[in-house]
Design a protein around this motif. Sequence first.
Motif, PDB file in Angstrom:
ATOM      1  N   GLN A 101       0.859  -1.166   0.000  1.00  0.00           N
ATOM      2  CA  GLN A 101       0.000   0.000   0.000  1.00  0.00           C
ATOM      3  C   GLN A 101       0.905   1.229   0.000  1.00  0.00           C
ATOM      4  O   GLN A 101       1.972   1.168   0.595  1.00  0.00           O
ATOM      5  N   GLY A 105      -3.591  -0.382  -3.876  1.00  0.00           N
ATOM      6  CA  GLY A 105      -4.874   0.316  -3.841  1.00  0.00           C
ATOM      7  C   GLY A 105      -5.012   1.286  -5.004  1.00  0.00           C
ATOM      8  O   GLY A 105      -6.083   1.412  -5.603  1.00  0.00           O
ATOM      9  N   ALA A 106      -3.920   1.961  -5.345  1.00  0.00           N
ATOM     10  CA  ALA A 106      -3.944   2.883  -6.487  1.00  0.00           C
ATOM     11  C   ALA A 106      -4.184   2.125  -7.786  1.00  0.00           C
ATOM     12  O   ALA A 106      -4.958   2.572  -8.641  1.00  0.00           O
ATOM     13  N   SER A 109      -7.854   1.128  -7.861  1.00  0.00           N
ATOM     14  CA  SER A 109      -8.754   2.261  -8.103  1.00  0.00           C
ATOM     15  C   SER A 109      -8.657   2.759  -9.537  1.00  0.00           C
ATOM     16  O   SER A 109      -9.661   3.196 -10.112  1.00  0.00           O
ATOM     17  N   LEU A 112     -10.945   0.301 -11.290  1.00  0.00           N
ATOM     18  CA  LEU A 112     -12.347   0.362 -10.883  1.00  0.00           C
ATOM     19  C   LEU A 112     -12.996   1.729 -11.146  1.00  0.00           C
ATOM     20  O   LEU A 112     -14.181   1.791 -11.464  1.00  0.00           O
ATOM     21  N   PHE A 113     -12.218   2.803 -10.991  1.00  0.00           N
ATOM     22  CA  PHE A 113     -12.783   4.154 -11.070  1.00  0.00           C
ATOM     23  C   PHE A 113     -12.208   5.006 -12.197  1.00  0.00           C
ATOM     24  O   PHE A 113     -12.668   6.118 -12.428  1.00  0.00           O
ATOM     25  N   GLU A 115      -9.326   6.388 -12.186  1.00  0.00           N
ATOM     26  CA  GLU A 115      -8.385   7.359 -11.619  1.00  0.00           C
ATOM     27  C   GLU A 115      -7.854   6.817 -10.299  1.00  0.00           C
ATOM     28  O   GLU A 115      -8.495   5.968  -9.667  1.00  0.00           O
ATOM     29  N   ALA A 116      -6.697   7.334  -9.922  1.00  0.00           N
ATOM     30  CA  ALA A 116      -6.109   6.912  -8.649  1.00  0.00           C
ATOM     31  C   ALA A 116      -6.837   7.620  -7.511  1.00  0.00           C
ATOM     32  O   ALA A 116      -6.828   8.841  -7.426  1.00  0.00           O
ATOM     33  N   ARG A 117      -7.505   6.843  -6.688  1.00  0.00           N
ATOM     34  CA  ARG A 117      -8.198   7.349  -5.504  1.00  0.00           C
ATOM     35  C   ARG A 117      -7.662   6.598  -4.302  1.00  0.00           C
ATOM     36  O   ARG A 117      -7.173   5.483  -4.434  1.00  0.00           O
ATOM     37  N   LEU A 119      -7.634   4.054  -1.853  1.00  0.00           N
ATOM     38  CA  LEU A 119      -8.308   2.776  -1.679  1.00  0.00           C
ATOM     39  C   LEU A 119      -7.322   1.876  -0.951  1.00  0.00           C
ATOM     40  O   LEU A 119      -6.232   1.626  -1.462  1.00  0.00           O
ATOM     41  N   SER A 120      -7.690   1.436   0.214  1.00  0.00           N
ATOM     42  CA  SER A 120      -6.764   0.660   1.025  1.00  0.00           C
ATOM     43  C   SER A 120      -7.118  -0.824   1.001  1.00  0.00           C
ATOM     44  O   SER A 120      -8.289  -1.193   1.075  1.00  0.00           O
TER      45      SER A 120
END
Length: 151
Positions: A101, A105-106, A109, A112-113, A115-117, A119-120
């Motif tokens: 981490q 998580g980046a 994300s 999934l999204f 963009e890098a948000r 997310l842990s």
Amino acid sequence: MMDLILWRHADAHDGTPDMERALTAKGVKQAERMAEWLAQRLPDDARVLVSPAVRAYQTANALRRDYETIAEIAPGADGVHVLAAADWPDARGTVLVIGHQPTLGAAASLLLFGEARPLSIKKAGLIWLTNRVRGHQPQTVLKVAMTVEML
């Protein structure tokens, strides 16, 4: 189609140098439990990519499979580097990445999204993604998000 599994290393001792931090006794147990769960689900030809940090390859050792050490996914790497190392979305079959981490998580994300948000992924936890095309539209599909506590 490609499956991408992002597995965060298990609990490790604090300290420096960061690359030499080893798993705690709790971390060894966490890695073994998640490895047992994964071993029942991973295809035999899954490619395993591991950060060169001690805690990452100790986590990988619990799986009892061959793996490749990839410098580009060491602590501090960018999520984009994880996706490039795994050859997302072009690789065939399953790629398991064992890392850190906030990098994993980046990477999740981004998929999934878009963009890098923030997310842990919990220690020793994982996110399992796949890809598909629906109506000429590529999609990322979340297959599993698993923690050791849920096993």
